[in-house]
Design a protein around this motif. Structure first.
Motif: not given
Length: 220
Positions: A7-18, A203-213
């Motif tokens: 669920x660390x989607x931001x880091x996954x995105x960065x890894x794929x971009x790299x 909420x648990x299934x659809x909202x990315x883990x890293x999107x908490x305010x």
């Protein structure tokens, strides 16, 4: 891939971009990137990544399915439907794509076609064994297939065996199954506890883990 699974989607995105910077012509990298972007609701970027994956490998059913998800997120449902149908031409046994196509048809008021898609998903996997999360206890078909099927049947007043099917959905809700959307449950049951359970599961299934305010800062 590990970042995506936990669920660390931001880091996954960065890894794929790299990875793309290093090797810009690998279709699987764009495929995985499109999935991560869809999960983060970055639908325009997901569309671009899925389109690139298809450009590199036009026979990737997963890429066409991801493209459909990106179109759906932008509410371009006719295009989402077309992408899902193309995915099924390549892999007619994709349970997830049959489910997705059912959802795309449902929002376009194509209820009977949607029913056929949900039923095909159930036929291919009656126990829901393909689901990795959100399906409640083992042996229950979750991930909104049954919920979508009931919503479509309700729209055409198909009540044959409806109460029994609704009982199954309500039991799956009690077990934490991600079987129906929050607003959709309002037309099927008037129990506030079930409404809250569906909303919490969504909420648990659809909202990315890293999107908490984070914590709110009090102002004087």
């Amino acid at each position: 891939m590990l970042y995506e699974r936990i669920g660390r989607l931001g880091e996954a995105e960065a890894a794929f971009q790299k990875a793309i910077e290093i090797q810009p012509e690998l279709a699987p990298v764009y495929l995985n990137l499109s999935a991560v972007l869809n999960r983060q609701k970055k639908y325009l970027l997901a569309e671009s990544a899925a389109t690139k994956a298809i450009e590199l490998d036009a026979n990737s059913s997963e890429a066409w399915n991801n493209l459909g998800g990106a179109y759906s997120g932008q509410k371009r449902f006719a295009l989402a439907e077309a992408a899902a149908r193309k995915s099924l031409e390549i892999d007619p046994k994709s349970i997830e794509t049959w489910r997705n196509l059912g959802e795309f048809l449902l929002v376009q008021d194509k209820y009977r076609e949607a029913i056929d898609c949900f039923m095909e998903s159930l036929r291919l996997d009656p126990q829901g064994d393909h689901l990795e999360q959100g399906s409640g206890v083992s042996g229950q078909h979750g991930d909104r297939v049954l919920g979508g099927l009931l919503r479509a049947r309700m729209q055409i007043c198909d009540w044959d065996g409806f109460d029994g099917a609704l009982d199954v959905v309500i039991q799956q809700i009690a077990n934490g199954g991600n079987v129906i959307l929050p607003f959709s449950i309002l037309g099927l049951t008037d129990d506030p506890a079930e409404h809250r359970k569906v909303a919490a599961c969504f909420v648990q299934n659809e909202l990315p883990v890293g999107d908490a305010l984070g914590a709110l800062v009090k102002r004087p």
